[in-house]
Design a protein around this motif. Sequence first.
Motif, PDB file in Angstrom:
ATOM      1  N   UNK A 357       0.787  -1.171   0.076  1.00 16.54           N
ATOM      2  CA  UNK A 357       0.081  -0.064   0.144  1.00 16.54           C
ATOM      3  C   UNK A 357       0.647   1.076  -0.015  1.00 16.54           C
ATOM      4  N   UNK A 358       0.066   2.441  -0.266  1.00 10.10           N
ATOM      5  CA  UNK A 358       1.010   3.514  -0.296  1.00 10.10           C
ATOM      6  C   UNK A 358       1.655   3.927   1.073  1.00 10.10           C
ATOM      7  N   UNK A 359       2.845   4.567   0.775  1.00 11.23           N
ATOM      8  CA  UNK A 359       3.477   4.749   2.045  1.00 11.23           C
ATOM      9  C   UNK A 359       2.769   5.517   3.187  1.00 11.23           C
ATOM     10  N   UNK A 360       3.021   5.142   4.507  1.00 16.20           N
ATOM     11  CA  UNK A 360       2.356   5.884   5.492  1.00 16.20           C
ATOM     12  C   UNK A 360       3.236   6.952   6.425  1.00 16.20           C
ATOM     13  N   UNK A 361       4.363   7.120   5.784  1.00 18.44           N
ATOM     14  CA  UNK A 361       5.230   7.942   6.275  1.00 18.44           C
ATOM     15  C   UNK A 361       6.342   8.569   5.254  1.00 18.44           C
ATOM     16  N   UNK A 362       6.730   9.565   5.184  1.00 22.01           N
ATOM     17  CA  UNK A 362       7.687  10.085   4.431  1.00 22.01           C
ATOM     18  C   UNK A 362       8.761   9.500   3.988  1.00 22.01           C
ATOM     19  N   UNK A 363       9.029   9.253   2.865  1.00 23.73           N
ATOM     20  CA  UNK A 363      10.161   8.334   2.319  1.00 23.73           C
ATOM     21  C   UNK A 363      11.499   9.356   2.786  1.00 23.73           C
ATOM     22  N   UNK A 364      12.778   8.490   2.867  1.00 25.05           N
ATOM     23  CA  UNK A 364      13.872   9.206   3.046  1.00 25.05           C
ATOM     24  C   UNK A 364      15.021   8.910   2.021  1.00 25.05           C
ATOM     25  N   UNK A 365      14.936  10.075   1.168  1.00 27.07           N
ATOM     26  CA  UNK A 365      16.063   9.935  -0.117  1.00 27.07           C
ATOM     27  C   UNK A 365      15.564   9.210  -1.073  1.00 27.07           C
ATOM     28  N   UNK A 366      14.332   8.623  -1.239  1.00 33.86           N
ATOM     29  CA  UNK A 366      13.890   7.723  -2.343  1.00 33.86           C
ATOM     30  C   UNK A 366      13.682   8.401  -3.551  1.00 33.86           C
ATOM     31  N   UNK A 367      13.779   8.064  -4.746  1.00 31.73           N
ATOM     32  CA  UNK A 367      13.655   8.757  -6.001  1.00 31.73           C
ATOM     33  C   UNK A 367      12.308   8.884  -6.290  1.00 31.73           C
ATOM     34  N   UNK A 368      11.841   9.842  -6.974  1.00 27.27           N
ATOM     35  CA  UNK A 368      10.401  10.461  -6.957  1.00 27.27           C
ATOM     36  C   UNK A 368      10.284  10.308  -8.784  1.00 27.27           C
ATOM     37  N   UNK A 369       9.127   9.604  -8.981  1.00 31.56           N
ATOM     38  CA  UNK A 369       8.778   9.498 -10.594  1.00 31.56           C
ATOM     39  C   UNK A 369       8.733  10.664 -11.223  1.00 31.56           C
ATOM     40  N   UNK A 370       8.930  11.081 -12.395  1.00 33.04           N
ATOM     41  CA  UNK A 370       8.623  12.337 -12.904  1.00 33.04           C
ATOM     42  C   UNK A 370       8.126  12.049 -14.448  1.00 33.04           C
ATOM     43  N   UNK A 371       6.668  12.563 -14.713  1.00 32.71           N
ATOM     44  CA  UNK A 371       6.353  12.293 -16.259  1.00 32.71           C
ATOM     45  C   UNK A 371       7.338  12.849 -17.244  1.00 32.71           C
ATOM     46  N   UNK A 372       7.255  12.163 -18.226  1.00 28.28           N
ATOM     47  CA  UNK A 372       8.190  12.520 -19.620  1.00 28.28           C
ATOM     48  C   UNK A 372       7.718  13.968 -20.047  1.00 28.28           C
ATOM     49  N   UNK A 373       8.620  14.634 -20.572  1.00 28.13           N
ATOM     50  CA  UNK A 373       8.427  16.255 -20.904  1.00 28.13           C
ATOM     51  C   UNK A 373       7.284  16.219 -22.104  1.00 28.13           C
TER      52      UNK A 373
END
Length: 620
Positions: A357-373
């Motif tokens: 399930x979605x994280x219940x707490x902030x992640x530490x240093x994990x990469x975040x998805x970014x949609x293509x341009x």
Amino acid sequence: EISKKRQSFNHPSFSLCLGEVSLFLSCRLETIFYPMLTRFVLTSSALAVALFFISNNLVVRAAAATTLESGETACTEIISWNELKKAVKKFKKAKGRTLTLCSFDIVKPSNQPPVVFSGRTNIVIRCVPGGTCNMKAGGTKGLLAVRTNGVTLMDFSLHSSDASKSPCIDVAAKKKKIKLVRIKFEACTNKHSRRGGGAITVNKKATVYANKCIFSECTSASNGGAIYNVGEMYATAAEFVSCSTSGHGGAIYSTTGWLKIQKSKFITNSAEKSGDNVWSSDGGSIDSAPGGNSACGDGSSTCLGYILGSDPSDCFEFAETGPGTDARCPGVSFPSESPTVSDDGSRSPSFVSDDDPPSQSPSAGGSVYRPPHDASWSLLAWGQKDGGRDDVENTLVVDVDHETSPGAISRLRADGHVVLCYFSAGTLEKWRDDHENADAATRAKWKSLVVKKMGDWEEWWLDFTGPRLLVLKELMGARLRRMAEAGCQGVEPDNVDCYDNSRCVNGRNKSDLKRDQIVYNRWLAEEAHGWGMFIVLKNALDIVPDLVNDFDCAMNESCYRYDECDAYGPFIKQNKLVMNVEYKTKTSSWCASRGSPELMSKWCDGNGNICKKGPWMNCW
């Protein structure tokens, strides 16, 4: 004995309880009423037999039920191929979204067809966590056939017989999508001379997302030892080991479709014709075996870079697979994004699974998805007078209101969309749930931040300066957490340009407000990233240079109308998505000549600040 064989009923003493009662009753009847033995013995024996069979029936029913010890996952027991078919058929009519199966090891009889997933959409079939679910095909037919959309299979091991003439999984055409998570394809064989794919056949217009799957010793008599693809195939963190074919593509054969492989390994695969690892119908192949074919310009046999087609738009991308890149193949925007699994086993925001399930707490240093341009996008959150009206078919990003139900968000994600959630970060909307249904103390916090009403809108600007910023962070932090828990993959905070609005300024120093706005907006970006969500900068043109490195995308209203689109140069330079809407009727010729073609623009028949009628129209 029955309870032990079924392996799902945890109290053998209870399972034999009624049987023991029946035997005890029989003995006592014969002892107490010995003089009447002739009369009672048949009756008591019949009662004992009846209760014995009743008790066994209860045991069988309990074994087939989903009751386990506290803390364990409920699951459905499977002991034969027919039971698996019945369980899937019954699940089609059930209300739940997930069917969890207890550990099993079954063989499909040679005269039986594959299990067909049809009718119901957006379902998850999985093996119980920590369990082992093995299925092997007997005869010439495969194991599973997908004929509906949105099926997710998790944690199964699939094998086929040496005589099989079908893949282990066949995915039909007509825009069907399937997700495979931690599936082991072991010795999946397809001896059909023309229809390849020992493990998977991806038919035209079908889509398969494979995450952390293992393909071992899969073989094909035609093409594609493991995978035959004429649709869309995305594989992440996959392993292809000792797969082979009599034709092209020891591991993968791809023709007329899209193929994207990330963070995957190719080990000792082989093809009798060409492309020991991967082959494309354009003639490009990729090969790591000494002396084999290679798509690399230097002709080396160890290249694991790009596959080159005759047209750059037909390139097949291999990211983080190994060394080597063909310079003639530029970056390509694929029609949809591949769900990814990181090295530590966690998923990216573009993929959701029931056991993760979605994280219940902030992640530490994990990469975040970014949609293509150049991501296509649909707008359902705002802009229309009577609600959102936009076509989500064949678009990647879907912008919805942040109070959209988790179920609706989950369905969009299951269909392959990336869900962006709109919310107002700079104003109070009194009808929102976190205000309207809040306790008195929370409502008082909202009230303490109100500056002034926003023109004709039923919204009130909020103060983000000085000590009040801490209160606003508390309220918006809770809202961001709820969005992450609901499954939002990105957020679009609105009204983050107070400094540029006369009603918000309200006699305050504009330059100081701009400075404070940058501080607040930067905090929003950090908080969203902490929850694993990408974030969009809405309007706020004057502070684009200050925030371009903090925000993943941009959203604009009417920059063509006001001749302000050049302000998004910093986002375009960094190859970031810029979404734009115009509230005035345009034409296809306008789209072609508007300038700044990098902006992903859409327009409607509007009055300057809202659509009056009709749907959104796209410039792509």
